[in-house]
Design an enzyme around this catalytic site. Sequence first.
Site, PDB file in Angstrom:
ATOM      1  N   TYR A  86      -2.398  42.241  44.488  1.00  0.00           N
ATOM      2  CA  TYR A  86      -1.597  42.420  45.685  1.00  0.00           C
ATOM      3  C   TYR A  86      -1.285  43.460  46.285  1.00  0.00           C
ATOM      4  O   TYR A  86      -1.315  44.050  46.387  1.00  0.00           O
ATOM      5  CB  TYR A  86      -0.967  41.228  45.538  1.00  0.00           C
ATOM      6  CG  TYR A  86      -0.581  40.012  46.403  1.00  0.00           C
ATOM      7  CD1 TYR A  86      -1.031  39.811  47.357  1.00  0.00           C
ATOM      8  CD2 TYR A  86      -0.845  38.573  45.628  1.00  0.00           C
ATOM      9  CE1 TYR A  86      -1.536  38.699  48.633  1.00  0.00           C
ATOM     10  CE2 TYR A  86      -1.118  37.770  46.227  1.00  0.00           C
ATOM     11  CZ  TYR A  86      -0.815  37.801  47.651  1.00  0.00           C
ATOM     12  OH  TYR A  86      -1.511  36.546  48.645  1.00  0.00           O
ATOM     13  N   GLU A 116      -1.728  44.229  50.167  1.00  0.00           N
ATOM     14  CA  GLU A 116      -0.729  43.953  51.523  1.00  0.00           C
ATOM     15  C   GLU A 116      -0.349  44.891  52.724  1.00  0.00           C
ATOM     16  O   GLU A 116       0.905  46.127  51.527  1.00  0.00           O
ATOM     17  CB  GLU A 116       0.822  42.907  51.330  1.00  0.00           C
ATOM     18  CG  GLU A 116      -0.105  40.938  51.388  1.00  0.00           C
ATOM     19  CD  GLU A 116       1.267  40.384  51.810  1.00  0.00           C
ATOM     20  OE1 GLU A 116       1.433  40.879  52.302  1.00  0.00           O
ATOM     21  OE2 GLU A 116       1.089  38.943  51.431  1.00  0.00           O
ATOM     22  N   ASP A 147     -20.496  41.889  67.485  1.00  0.00           N
ATOM     23  CA  ASP A 147     -21.218  41.456  66.381  1.00  0.00           C
ATOM     24  C   ASP A 147     -22.667  41.906  65.334  1.00  0.00           C
ATOM     25  O   ASP A 147     -23.528  40.958  65.983  1.00  0.00           O
ATOM     26  CB  ASP A 147     -20.501  39.994  66.296  1.00  0.00           C
ATOM     27  CG  ASP A 147     -21.136  39.456  64.699  1.00  0.00           C
ATOM     28  OD1 ASP A 147     -21.046  39.699  63.959  1.00  0.00           O
ATOM     29  OD2 ASP A 147     -20.709  38.086  65.090  1.00  0.00           O
ATOM     30  N   THR A 206     -20.338  40.839  59.030  1.00  0.00           N
ATOM     31  CA  THR A 206     -20.535  40.556  57.948  1.00  0.00           C
ATOM     32  C   THR A 206     -20.519  42.060  56.627  1.00  0.00           C
ATOM     33  O   THR A 206     -21.753  42.419  57.027  1.00  0.00           O
ATOM     34  CB  THR A 206     -21.554  39.373  57.389  1.00  0.00           C
ATOM     35  OG1 THR A 206     -22.087  39.467  57.673  1.00  0.00           O
ATOM     36  CG2 THR A 206     -20.749  38.429  57.968  1.00  0.00           C
ATOM     37  N   LYS A 227     -24.968  40.369  54.502  1.00  0.00           N
ATOM     38  CA  LYS A 227     -26.532  39.479  54.815  1.00  0.00           C
ATOM     39  C   LYS A 227     -27.438  41.002  54.509  1.00  0.00           C
ATOM     40  O   LYS A 227     -27.535  41.191  53.026  1.00  0.00           O
ATOM     41  CB  LYS A 227     -26.481  39.470  56.288  1.00  0.00           C
ATOM     42  CG  LYS A 227     -25.009  38.034  56.621  1.00  0.00           C
ATOM     43  CD  LYS A 227     -25.114  37.209  58.119  1.00  0.00           C
ATOM     44  CE  LYS A 227     -23.642  35.510  57.456  1.00  0.00           C
ATOM     45  NZ  LYS A 227     -23.794  35.578  58.852  1.00  0.00           N
ATOM     46  N   ARG A 274     -19.043  38.994  49.559  1.00  0.00           N
ATOM     47  CA  ARG A 274     -19.209  38.238  49.969  1.00  0.00           C
ATOM     48  C   ARG A 274     -17.809  38.939  51.544  1.00  0.00           C
ATOM     49  O   ARG A 274     -16.937  39.083  50.801  1.00  0.00           O
ATOM     50  CB  ARG A 274     -18.881  37.270  50.370  1.00  0.00           C
ATOM     51  CG  ARG A 274     -19.674  35.757  49.819  1.00  0.00           C
ATOM     52  CD  ARG A 274     -19.865  34.720  49.484  1.00  0.00           C
ATOM     53  NE  ARG A 274     -20.030  34.673  50.917  1.00  0.00           N
ATOM     54  CZ  ARG A 274     -21.774  34.095  51.398  1.00  0.00           C
ATOM     55  NH1 ARG A 274     -22.360  34.185  50.190  1.00  0.00           N
ATOM     56  NH2 ARG A 274     -21.141  33.615  52.287  1.00  0.00           N
TER      57      ARG A 274
HETATM   58  C1  LIG Z   1     -22.977  34.852  60.032  1.00  0.00           C
HETATM   59  C2  LIG Z   1     -21.947  35.422  60.898  1.00  0.00           C
HETATM   60  C3  LIG Z   1     -21.017  35.461  61.515  1.00  0.00           C
HETATM   61  C4  LIG Z   1     -20.259  34.659  60.358  1.00  0.00           C
HETATM   62  O1  LIG Z   1     -19.848  35.224  58.995  1.00  0.00           O
HETATM   63  P1  LIG Z   1     -19.639  34.759  58.429  1.00  0.00           P
HETATM   64  O2  LIG Z   1     -18.652  34.864  56.537  1.00  0.00           O
HETATM   65  O3  LIG Z   1     -19.839  33.488  57.542  1.00  0.00           O
HETATM   66  O4  LIG Z   1     -18.098  33.961  58.142  1.00  0.00           O
HETATM   67  C5  LIG Z   1     -20.282  36.479  62.342  1.00  0.00           C
HETATM   68  N1  LIG Z   1     -21.124  36.808  63.216  1.00  0.00           N
HETATM   69  C6  LIG Z   1     -22.775  36.432  63.419  1.00  0.00           C
HETATM   70  C7  LIG Z   1     -23.331  36.785  64.166  1.00  0.00           C
HETATM   71  C8  LIG Z   1     -23.065  35.379  61.673  1.00  0.00           C
HETATM   72  O5  LIG Z   1     -24.129  35.331  61.444  1.00  0.00           O
END
Ligand SMILES: *Cc1c(COP(=O)(O)O)cnc(C)c1O
Length: 424
Positions: free
Chosen positions: A52, A54, A198, A224, A227, A233
Amino acid sequence: MISALEQYDPQVYELLQQEAARQSGCIRLIPSENYVSKAVMAATGSCMTNKYAEGYPGKRYYEGQQITDLIESIAIERAKKLFGADHVNVQSHSGAVANMAGYSAVAAVGDTIMGLSLPHGGHLSHGWNVSLTSKVFNSVSYEVDPETGLFDFNKIEELAKKHRPKIIITGASAYPRKIDFKTFGQIAKSVDAYHLSDIAHISGLVVAGIHQSPVPYADIVSTTTHKTLRGPRGGMLLCKEELAKAVDKAVFPGLQGGPHMHTISALAVALKEADSPEFVAYAKQVVRNAKVLADCLMEKGFKLFSGGTDNHLILIDLRNKEIPGKKLSKALDRARIVTNYNTIPGDPAKPFNPNGLRLGTPAITTRGMKEEQMKLLADFISTVAENLDNENTIAQVGEKVLLLCSEFPVPEHFIIPPKKFPFI
Ligand SMILES: *Cc1c(COP(=O)(O)O)cnc(C)c1O
C-alpha cells in the site's frame, strides 16, 4: 518445474495457458491491444502487488515506502523526459479514471465539458450519455465531417462560443487521421476553456515523434499506458506545473485510494523501452503497416472511412458491401483474426449493430510483421467477407493464419500454439 499456480489452481492455470495460446495463435487487430515484453510482465507480477502506498513519493500515509518512492519517482522522471512534460502523475488505474481525474482537477460539478461524440470516434469517458462523465458534468459533443473524416474547426469553434465549455477534450478511440492539437488549443484559449488532450491510442506514436504531441498545446494530457505505448494496463496524466497540485489531488485522494505499485513498476520498465531507437522503429512500422493494409483493403473494394489512415488504425465502412460489422467480426474471429465492430461517423445504425469494422496494427507489428504480411491479411479479410456463411472457407483461412502466426512468434512470450483451440 510445476509453477505454484499450476499446482494450486490448475483450472485457472489451464485457462491462462489457453489465453496465451489464443494470443499467440491469432492475428490480433484490435487497435488498443498489444503485447508487452517479458520484462514488463515480470514487473506486473511482482511483490509490489503486496504494498500500500497512498500518497506520493516523500508524502505517504503508510510506512515502508523506501522502495516504492524510488520506483514511482523513476516512472515519473522517465515519463517527464519522454513526453517533455512539466509534471506527471502515474497513479491512475485506467484511462477512463485518468480522464475523470483530469476533468475534476479543473472543473466543478455541473460545468460544461465538450468532447468528440462516441459514434464519431470519441471515447465513452469524453462525456457520452452512458458515462458518469455526462452526469457529473454538462456534456456537449462535437463531431467529425462524415464526408471528409476531418474536423471542421469553424463549426467546432462556433459550438465552443455557443456553450463556453470549461474543458475542451481532444483525442479519440476510433479516428484514423492526425489530430491538429495546436488548432484545438487555440480554440480552447479563445473561449477561456482548458484543453485536455486524451492520447490513449496514439501515445506510442507521439513519443516516437510520428504524431504531433499535444503537450505544448494542452493544459492536461491523459493517456492509457497499454495501447501503442506498450506498457501495463493503466493511465497517466501530464500537465503544466501550475496544475500539478490540482491534478495530483484529483487522482488521490479525489478518485482513488492506493496506487497499483506493481503497475507503476511495470510502467517504469515500459517507459525505458519506449525511450529507445527500437521503439521508434516499431512505431514507424506500425504506421507503415496500417497504410499498406489500408491500401490493400481498398484494392479489394473495401471503402475506408476518410479514405485511408495516418496512424495505427483503420475504420472499414461496410455499407457498400452490405455486410453487417458484427457478422464480419464474428466470422473473422472464427478465422483467428480478431477485430471489433464499430460505428461509422454519420451512419445512423445502432452502436450494437453497426456497419463498421475497426482494425489496428500495433500488436502484429510487435510480432515483427511487415508490409508483405499486410497484403496477406487483406487477402484473408476479403476472403472471409466474401464467404461469411461458408465455414469451410473460414476454417481454411484460419489454418493459413495459424501458419503465419507460427512464423512471427510473440516476442519474449515463447508459447507454441496448440493445434486445436478449445473454442474454435
Ligand atoms: C482506451 C481509451 C480510454 C480508456 O482507457 P481504459 O484504460 O480502458 O479506461 C480513454 N480514452 C481513450 C481515447 C481511449 O481510447
